[in-house]
Design a protein around this motif. Sequence first.
Motif, PDB file in Angstrom:
ATOM      1  N   GLU A   6       5.626  78.526  58.031  1.00 45.59           N
ATOM      2  CA  GLU A   6       4.548  78.313  57.120  1.00 45.59           C
ATOM      3  C   GLU A   6       4.549  76.458  56.238  1.00 45.59           C
ATOM      4  O   GLU A   6       4.446  76.585  55.330  1.00 45.59           O
ATOM      5  CB  GLU A   6       4.971  78.888  55.356  1.00 45.59           C
ATOM      6  N   GLY A   7       4.639  75.494  56.952  1.00 40.51           N
ATOM      7  CA  GLY A   7       5.287  74.295  56.866  1.00 40.51           C
ATOM      8  C   GLY A   7       6.354  73.805  55.818  1.00 40.51           C
ATOM      9  O   GLY A   7       6.187  72.812  56.248  1.00 40.51           O
ATOM     10  N   ASN A   8       6.790  74.628  56.033  1.00 35.64           N
ATOM     11  CA  ASN A   8       8.342  74.509  55.324  1.00 35.64           C
ATOM     12  C   ASN A   8       8.992  73.868  56.412  1.00 35.64           C
ATOM     13  O   ASN A   8       9.360  74.716  57.787  1.00 35.64           O
ATOM     14  CB  ASN A   8       9.026  75.718  54.373  1.00 35.64           C
ATOM     15  N   ARG A   9       9.849  72.816  56.273  1.00 36.30           N
ATOM     16  CA  ARG A   9      11.208  72.531  57.047  1.00 36.30           C
ATOM     17  C   ARG A   9      12.195  74.141  57.352  1.00 36.30           C
ATOM     18  O   ARG A   9      12.977  74.606  56.235  1.00 36.30           O
ATOM     19  CB  ARG A   9      12.282  71.758  56.390  1.00 36.30           C
ATOM     20  N   PHE A  10      12.923  74.090  58.632  1.00 35.40           N
ATOM     21  CA  PHE A  10      13.875  75.197  59.260  1.00 35.40           C
ATOM     22  C   PHE A  10      14.784  75.152  58.345  1.00 35.40           C
ATOM     23  O   PHE A  10      15.344  74.172  58.399  1.00 35.40           O
ATOM     24  CB  PHE A  10      13.741  75.118  60.447  1.00 35.40           C
ATOM     25  N   GLU A  11      15.769  76.216  58.055  1.00 39.82           N
ATOM     26  CA  GLU A  11      17.166  75.226  57.566  1.00 39.82           C
ATOM     27  C   GLU A  11      18.141  75.439  58.818  1.00 39.82           C
ATOM     28  O   GLU A  11      17.554  75.345  59.918  1.00 39.82           O
ATOM     29  CB  GLU A  11      17.948  77.121  56.972  1.00 39.82           C
ATOM     30  N   GLY A  12      19.194  74.709  58.470  1.00 43.67           N
ATOM     31  CA  GLY A  12      20.044  74.738  59.424  1.00 43.67           C
ATOM     32  C   GLY A  12      19.959  73.218  60.055  1.00 43.67           C
ATOM     33  O   GLY A  12      19.815  72.094  59.351  1.00 43.67           O
ATOM     34  N   GLY A  13      20.558  72.918  61.831  1.00 47.18           N
ATOM     35  CA  GLY A  13      20.296  71.807  62.638  1.00 47.18           C
ATOM     36  C   GLY A  13      21.561  70.541  62.580  1.00 47.18           C
ATOM     37  O   GLY A  13      21.975  70.357  62.888  1.00 47.18           O
ATOM     38  N   THR A  14      22.328  71.324  61.472  1.00 47.39           N
ATOM     39  CA  THR A  14      23.677  71.069  61.618  1.00 47.39           C
ATOM     40  C   THR A  14      25.014  70.816  62.926  1.00 47.39           C
ATOM     41  O   THR A  14      26.075  70.542  62.972  1.00 47.39           O
ATOM     42  CB  THR A  14      24.515  71.095  60.180  1.00 47.39           C
ATOM     43  N   ARG A  15      24.511  72.412  63.583  1.00 49.50           N
ATOM     44  CA  ARG A  15      25.584  72.850  64.073  1.00 49.50           C
ATOM     45  C   ARG A  15      24.535  72.103  65.372  1.00 49.50           C
ATOM     46  O   ARG A  15      24.092  71.772  66.007  1.00 49.50           O
ATOM     47  CB  ARG A  15      25.036  74.423  64.696  1.00 49.50           C
ATOM     48  N   ASN A  16      26.077  72.267  66.165  1.00 50.10           N
ATOM     49  CA  ASN A  16      26.012  70.781  68.089  1.00 50.10           C
ATOM     50  C   ASN A  16      25.031  72.369  69.101  1.00 50.10           C
ATOM     51  O   ASN A  16      25.493  73.515  68.576  1.00 50.10           O
ATOM     52  CB  ASN A  16      27.041  70.965  68.590  1.00 50.10           C
ATOM     53  N   LEU A  17      24.375  72.215  69.586  1.00 50.23           N
ATOM     54  CA  LEU A  17      23.393  72.311  70.433  1.00 50.23           C
ATOM     55  C   LEU A  17      24.671  73.093  71.501  1.00 50.23           C
ATOM     56  O   LEU A  17      24.711  71.745  72.171  1.00 50.23           O
ATOM     57  CB  LEU A  17      22.315  72.016  70.768  1.00 50.23           C
ATOM     58  N   ALA A  18      24.809  74.289  71.905  1.00 49.11           N
ATOM     59  CA  ALA A  18      24.780  74.415  73.123  1.00 49.11           C
ATOM     60  C   ALA A  18      24.663  73.335  74.262  1.00 49.11           C
ATOM     61  O   ALA A  18      23.444  73.102  74.741  1.00 49.11           O
ATOM     62  CB  ALA A  18      24.534  76.130  73.480  1.00 49.11           C
ATOM     63  N   PRO A  19      25.457  72.673  75.799  1.00 43.94           N
ATOM     64  CA  PRO A  19      25.437  72.275  75.916  1.00 43.94           C
ATOM     65  C   PRO A  19      24.826  73.027  77.372  1.00 43.94           C
ATOM     66  O   PRO A  19      24.779  73.851  77.620  1.00 43.94           O
ATOM     67  CB  PRO A  19      26.276  71.697  76.572  1.00 43.94           C
ATOM     68  N   GLY A  20      23.919  71.573  78.606  1.00 49.53           N
ATOM     69  CA  GLY A  20      23.322  72.532  79.791  1.00 49.53           C
ATOM     70  C   GLY A  20      21.950  73.473  79.105  1.00 49.53           C
ATOM     71  O   GLY A  20      21.655  73.607  78.111  1.00 49.53           O
TER      72      GLY A  20
END
Length: 126
Positions: free
Chosen positions: A107-121
């Motif tokens: 709904e046009g809002n920012r997603f929560e989170g984004g602080t964890r490292n992404l899984a490699p590969g």
Amino acid sequence: MTESNRKPIGVPPRRQPDNLSVQNLVKANRSPGSNGESAPASPTSHSGPLPDTAPKQVTFYMATDDLKRAKAAYTGTSGQEMDRSWSDFISRAVLMEVERRERLYNEGNRFEGGTRNLAPGRKIQL
């Protein structure tokens, strides 16, 4: 040619560590307090976490043909689009996709989170 009476000079003598110009650079770039001297703080000599607006290097993989296409678009339009750099171009492109997904799925809002490292590969395909 005539022979000379001079003896060969040989290699130059080694410099003593206290005479190296590199040492002077190291001293000039030491953080304040490490040797008792106070030095002005530089932008890169801060302690603590980087502010959220500070640039951070990002590495990713992209198909060669897509990369060539992106570079051609950047070089062909960077003057008209006022891109400051290749990084600015990539950052704006990614943020356009982020905003599209936020509109579509959140709904046009920012997603929560984004602080964890992404899984490699690669993501596993089922």
